[in-house]
Scaffold this active site. Structure first.
Site, PDB file in Angstrom:
ATOM      1  N   ASP A 111      -0.528  -1.694   4.152  1.00 14.11           N
ATOM      2  CA  ASP A 111      -1.727  -2.361   4.643  1.00 14.11           C
ATOM      3  C   ASP A 111      -1.300  -3.598   5.419  1.00 14.11           C
ATOM      4  OD1 ASP A 111      -4.397  -2.877   5.037  1.00 14.11           O
ATOM      5  OD2 ASP A 111      -4.789  -3.613   3.010  1.00 14.11           O
TER       6      ASP A 111
ATOM      7  N   GLY B 282      -3.192  -4.309  11.095  1.00 14.47           N
ATOM      8  CA  GLY B 282      -4.180  -4.974  11.951  1.00 14.47           C
ATOM      9  C   GLY B 282      -4.000  -6.485  11.928  1.00 14.47           C
TER      10      GLY B 282
ATOM     11  N   TRP C 150      -1.353  -8.154  11.154  1.00 10.67           N
ATOM     12  CA  TRP C 150      -0.060  -8.482  11.790  1.00 10.67           C
ATOM     13  C   TRP C 150      -0.243  -8.599  13.302  1.00 10.67           C
ATOM     14  CZ3 TRP C 150       3.211  -6.212  15.364  1.00 10.67           C
ATOM     15  CH2 TRP C 150       4.554  -6.615  15.369  1.00 10.67           C
TER      16      TRP C 150
ATOM     17  N   HIS D  36       0.004  -0.928  14.473  1.00  8.51           N
ATOM     18  CA  HIS D  36       0.307   0.387  13.899  1.00  8.51           C
ATOM     19  C   HIS D  36       1.678   0.887  14.349  1.00  8.51           C
ATOM     20  CE1 HIS D  36      -3.489   0.520  12.023  1.00  8.51           C
ATOM     21  NE2 HIS D  36      -4.203   0.725  13.104  1.00  8.51           N
TER      22      HIS D  36
ATOM     23  N   LEU E 102      16.357  12.103  -0.836  1.00 10.91           N
ATOM     24  CA  LEU E 102      14.995  11.597  -1.044  1.00 10.91           C
ATOM     25  C   LEU E 102      13.932  12.635  -0.648  1.00 10.91           C
ATOM     26  CD1 LEU E 102      12.999   9.056  -1.351  1.00 10.91           C
ATOM     27  CD2 LEU E 102      13.319   8.769   1.105  1.00 10.91           C
TER      28      LEU E 102
ATOM     29  N   ARG F  57      -6.501  -3.644  -4.606  1.00 10.59           N
ATOM     30  CA  ARG F  57      -7.316  -2.421  -4.683  1.00 10.59           C
ATOM     31  C   ARG F  57      -6.430  -1.185  -4.718  1.00 10.59           C
ATOM     32  NH1 ARG F  57     -10.583  -4.971  -0.838  1.00 10.59           N
ATOM     33  NH2 ARG F  57      -9.350  -4.134   0.878  1.00 10.59           N
ATOM     34  N   ILE F  58      -6.961  -0.097  -5.246  1.00 12.01           N
ATOM     35  CA  ILE F  58      -6.220   1.176  -5.272  1.00 12.01           C
ATOM     36  C   ILE F  58      -6.619   2.062  -4.094  1.00 12.01           C
ATOM     37  CG2 ILE F  58      -5.838   3.292  -6.640  1.00 12.01           C
ATOM     38  CD1 ILE F  58      -4.423   0.809  -7.792  1.00 12.01           C
TER      39      ILE F  58
HETATM   40  C1  FPP Z   1      -2.960  -0.151   7.426  1.00 13.02           C
HETATM   41  O1  FPP Z   1      -3.216  -1.316   8.112  1.00 13.02           O
HETATM   42  C2  FPP Z   1      -2.876   0.992   8.348  1.00 13.02           C
HETATM   43  C3  FPP Z   1      -3.276   2.238   8.088  1.00 13.02           C
HETATM   44  C4  FPP Z   1      -3.862   2.589   6.768  1.00 13.02           C
HETATM   45  C5  FPP Z   1      -3.183   3.333   9.080  1.00 13.02           C
HETATM   46  C6  FPP Z   1      -1.904   3.327   9.892  1.00 13.02           C
HETATM   47  C7  FPP Z   1      -0.705   3.929   9.284  1.00 13.02           C
HETATM   48  C8  FPP Z   1       0.510   3.906   9.883  1.00 13.02           C
HETATM   49  C9  FPP Z   1       0.759   3.259  11.185  1.00 13.02           C
HETATM   50  C10 FPP Z   1       1.642   4.610   9.234  1.00 13.02           C
HETATM   51  C11 FPP Z   1       1.993   5.839   9.979  1.00 13.02           C
HETATM   52  C12 FPP Z   1       0.930   6.858   9.929  1.00 13.02           C
HETATM   53  C13 FPP Z   1       0.364   7.495  11.000  1.00 13.02           C
HETATM   54  C14 FPP Z   1      -0.721   8.483  10.760  1.00 13.02           C
HETATM   55  C15 FPP Z   1       0.784   7.219  12.396  1.00 13.02           C
HETATM   56  P1  FPP Z   1      -4.704  -1.781   8.525  1.00 13.02           P
HETATM   57  O2  FPP Z   1      -5.001  -1.273   9.890  1.00 13.02           O
HETATM   58  O3  FPP Z   1      -5.668  -1.367   7.471  1.00 13.02           O
HETATM   59  O4  FPP Z   1      -4.495  -3.320   8.549  1.00 13.02           O
HETATM   60  P2  FPP Z   1      -5.565  -4.493   8.349  1.00 13.02           P
HETATM   61  O5  FPP Z   1      -6.146  -4.313   6.967  1.00 13.02           O
HETATM   62  O6  FPP Z   1      -4.746  -5.736   8.479  1.00 13.02           O
HETATM   63  O7  FPP Z   1      -6.590  -4.354   9.440  1.00 13.02           O
END
Ligand code: FPP
Length: 233
Positions: free
Chosen positions: A12, A15, A17, A29, A123, A187-188
């Site tokens: 998490d 966004g 970052w 991402h 792994l 949170r989970i």
């Molecule tokens: C978490 O940050 C991001 C996600 C749950 C989705 C993105 C996942 C990746 C980039 C890993 C690779 C996977 C794929 C499918 C390319 P957030 O956007 O929730 O961050 P924030 O809470 O700071 O907005």
């Protein structure tokens, strides 16, 4: 140091970052994908046996069209890189979740990744995509009921925990020992609800793109200080 057999991660903060750096969310991402690549390599290097990462949840489809499509593009690109990393590091890749919702080329890419790496012995990297624990459990119940209807399962008394587990996406892999969540939220988020029943939880304020080997080691050090309990004494 006692290395956990199975580490699960809720990544998490991509966004946040990006926002901190005045960059578009998609760049967060992208950096998140790079951190994921490194984490797979780092876990393989440390001798972790299973790593299960929440890549895309059943709820993530509700994000803006632009963000979902940027994530799909990243997924296409990083799947190819993952194939290389997995081959170089003896990593077996598995997917959990309902991949049927993705575009055909993504499904084919996922199948290729799983098939090509299936005999690797290091792994096991489990990637949760279009995954939600409630969805997983609901699908499991549906499959079980279908088996009952067809006569494959006849004795309801036989349906205990170890029987039911066979219907989950994660079967036959072991449950996570350590669950890591980045960027501070407590949170989970509908992740591995059945499997984390006795996992140790470690939450760090570090945003996912900044999660590196030092952070992974911090999590493992904290895990080593815990006295694990499984309900008994
Ligand atoms: C978490 O940050 C991001 C996600 C749950 C989705 C993105 C996942 C990746 C980039 C890993 C690779 C996977 C794929 C499918 C390319 P957030 O956007 O929730 O961050 P924030 O809470 O700071 O907005």
């Amino acid at each position: 140091m006692n290395i956990p057999n199975h580490i699960a991660i809720i990544l998490d903060g991509n966004g946040r970052w990006a926002k901190k750096k005045n960059l578009p969310r998609a760049m967060g991402h992208k950096a998140g994908c790079e951190a994921l690549e490194k984490t797979v390599e780092n876990c393989a290097r440390l001798g972790v046996k299973y790593l299960t990462v929440y890549g895309f949840s059943t709820e993530n489809w509700k994000r803006s069209k632009e963000e979902v499509s940027a994530l799909m593009q990243l997924f296409r690109f990083y799947m190819k890189r993952l194939l290389k990393i997995a081959s170089e590091n003896n990593v077996r890749v598995k997917m959990i979740g309902d991949k049927s919702k993705f575009d055909k080329d993504i499904i084919e890419g996922v199948d290729k990744l799983v098939e090509t790496t299936k005999n690797n012995t290091g792994l096991t990297f489990v990637f949760a995509i279009n995954y939600g624990a409630r969805d997983e459990i609901t699908r499991a119940v549906r499959d079980l009921l279908n088996d009952y209807k067809s006569g494959k399962v006849s004795d309801i008394e036989n349906v205990d925990e170890s029987f039911f587990e066979k219907y989950l996406d994660t079967y036959p892999d072991p449950d996570p020992d350590l669950l890591i969540r980045t960027s501070g939220e407590l949170r989970i988020s509908n992740y591995l609800l059945w499997q984390i029943a006795y996992s140790e939880i470690y939450v760090t304020d570090v945003l996912w793109p900044d999660f590196d080997m030092a952070e992974l080691e911090n999590a493992i050090t904290a895990y080593n200080k815990r006295e694990r309990r499984f309900g008994g004494r």
